[in-house]
Design a protein around this motif. Structure first.
Motif, short mmCIF file in Angstrom:
data_model
loop_
_atom_site.label_atom_id
_atom_site.label_comp_id
_atom_site.label_asym_id
_atom_site.label_seq_id
_atom_site.Cartn_x
_atom_site.Cartn_y
_atom_site.Cartn_z
N SER A 7 -9.02 -7.64 -6.69
CA SER A 7 -9.69 -8.63 -5.86
C SER A 7 -9.05 -8.83 -4.49
N GLN A 8 -7.93 -8.16 -4.24
CA GLN A 8 -7.22 -8.33 -2.97
C GLN A 8 -7.32 -7.04 -2.16
N PRO A 9 -8.23 -6.94 -1.21
CA PRO A 9 -8.34 -5.69 -0.44
C PRO A 9 -7.09 -5.40 0.39
N TYR A 37 -1.00 3.22 -9.50
CA TYR A 37 -0.71 4.37 -8.65
C TYR A 37 -0.50 3.88 -7.22
N LYS A 38 0.34 4.61 -6.49
CA LYS A 38 0.65 4.28 -5.10
C LYS A 38 0.27 5.45 -4.20
N GLN A 39 -0.41 5.17 -3.10
CA GLN A 39 -0.80 6.20 -2.14
C GLN A 39 -0.24 5.82 -0.77
N ASP A 86 7.47 0.68 0.64
CA ASP A 86 6.45 0.24 -0.32
C ASP A 86 5.09 0.10 0.34
N THR A 87 5.03 0.19 1.64
CA THR A 87 3.74 0.14 2.35
C THR A 87 2.87 1.28 1.87
N ALA A 88 1.68 0.94 1.32
CA ALA A 88 0.80 1.95 0.72
C ALA A 88 -0.47 1.29 0.22
N MET A 89 -1.42 2.13 -0.18
CA MET A 89 -2.55 1.68 -0.99
C MET A 89 -2.10 1.72 -2.44
N TYR A 90 -2.42 0.67 -3.18
CA TYR A 90 -2.08 0.61 -4.59
C TYR A 90 -3.38 0.54 -5.40
N THR A 110 -5.69 -1.93 -3.23
CA THR A 110 -5.15 -3.00 -2.40
C THR A 110 -4.23 -2.35 -1.36
N ARG A 111 -4.50 -2.61 -0.10
CA ARG A 111 -3.65 -2.08 0.98
C ARG A 111 -2.51 -3.06 1.21
#
Lengths: 116, 118
Positions: A7-9, A37-39, A86-90, A110-111
């Motif tokens: 729910s948190q974009p 997962y982390k991108q 840790d900055t990433a899309m999760y 979530t970005r």
């Protein structure tokens, strides 16, 4: 059908703070697995942490831990002492069953931005 | 380390062209997957394969086909590219998970191919 909802974009915190990313899912199955997962920007997606539904103990991996609430169908990710890396899309993901081709259902993502 | 590679990072094609996206993994994994990633939609499964020459439809197979002639290679084919197929395409692989061993169920992803169809 199984669904996963994040729910948190977008989220943004300061370095060294703790941040929690939310994930809820819907299934009628009793035996399943959950993943985060982390991108990172322009880099490959990697597994952060996994949780088996039959285990009551929450999974932890160094600064990453989950809060798994099976009855509420909630699977949040907590990042302690956040770092710039840790900055990433999760993405939260869900998989039914043990054997087979391991189809995953992903949330919207979530970005997360960690600010210096 | 597991390595999953994709043939191109960026690709620009014209509407109606036939497009091939190639994925190769070097860890002898049985399972391979193709996803597309779109903002606000996350990853959606297009096709997957659990063995050579075997394939199964995922959630959004329309407009796509796949080929797996060798264990290490899984190709995604857009028979006639359309503008709504502009997206990021991610390939993944994982080992066989028989026996319920949790340590074998991780999917390893390639770097992705950003496809633009004009």
């Amino acid at each position: 059908a199984q669904t996963v909802t994040q729910s948190q974009p977008e989220m943004s915190v300061q370095e060294a703070e703790t941040v929690t990313l939310s994930c809820t899912y819907d299934t009628s199955e009793n035996n399943y697995y959950l993943f985060w997962y982390k991108q990172p920007p322009s880099r490959q997606m990697i597994l952060v942490i996994r949780q088996e539904a039959y285990k009551q103990q929450n999974a932890t991996e160094n600064r990453f831990s989950v809060n798994f609430q099976k009855a509420a169908k909630s699977f949040s990710l907590k990042i302690s002492d956040s770092q710039l890396g840790d900055t990433a899309m999760y993405f939260c993901a869900f998989r039914v069953g043990i054997q087979g081709a391991q189809k995953l259902v992903f949330g919207q993502g979530t970005r997360l931005t960690i600010n210096p | 380390d597991v390595k999953v590679t994709q043939s191109s990072r960026y690709l620009v094609k014209r509407t109606g062209e036939k497009v091939f996206l190639e994925c190769v993994q070097d860890m002898d994994h049985e399972n391979m997957f193709w996803y597309r990633q779109d903002p606000g939609l996350g990853l959606r499964l297009i096709y997957f394969s659990y063995d050579v020459k075997m394939k199964e439809k995922g959630d959004i197979p329309e407009g796509y086909s796949v080929s797996r002639e060798k264990k290490e290679r899984f190709s995604l084919i857009l028979e006639s590219a359309s503008t709504n197929q502009t997206s990021m395409y991610l390939c993944a692989s994982s080992p066989f998970s028989g026996g319920g061993h949790m340590g074998t169920d991780t999917q390893y992803f390639g770097p992705g191919t950003r496809l633009t169809v004009l």
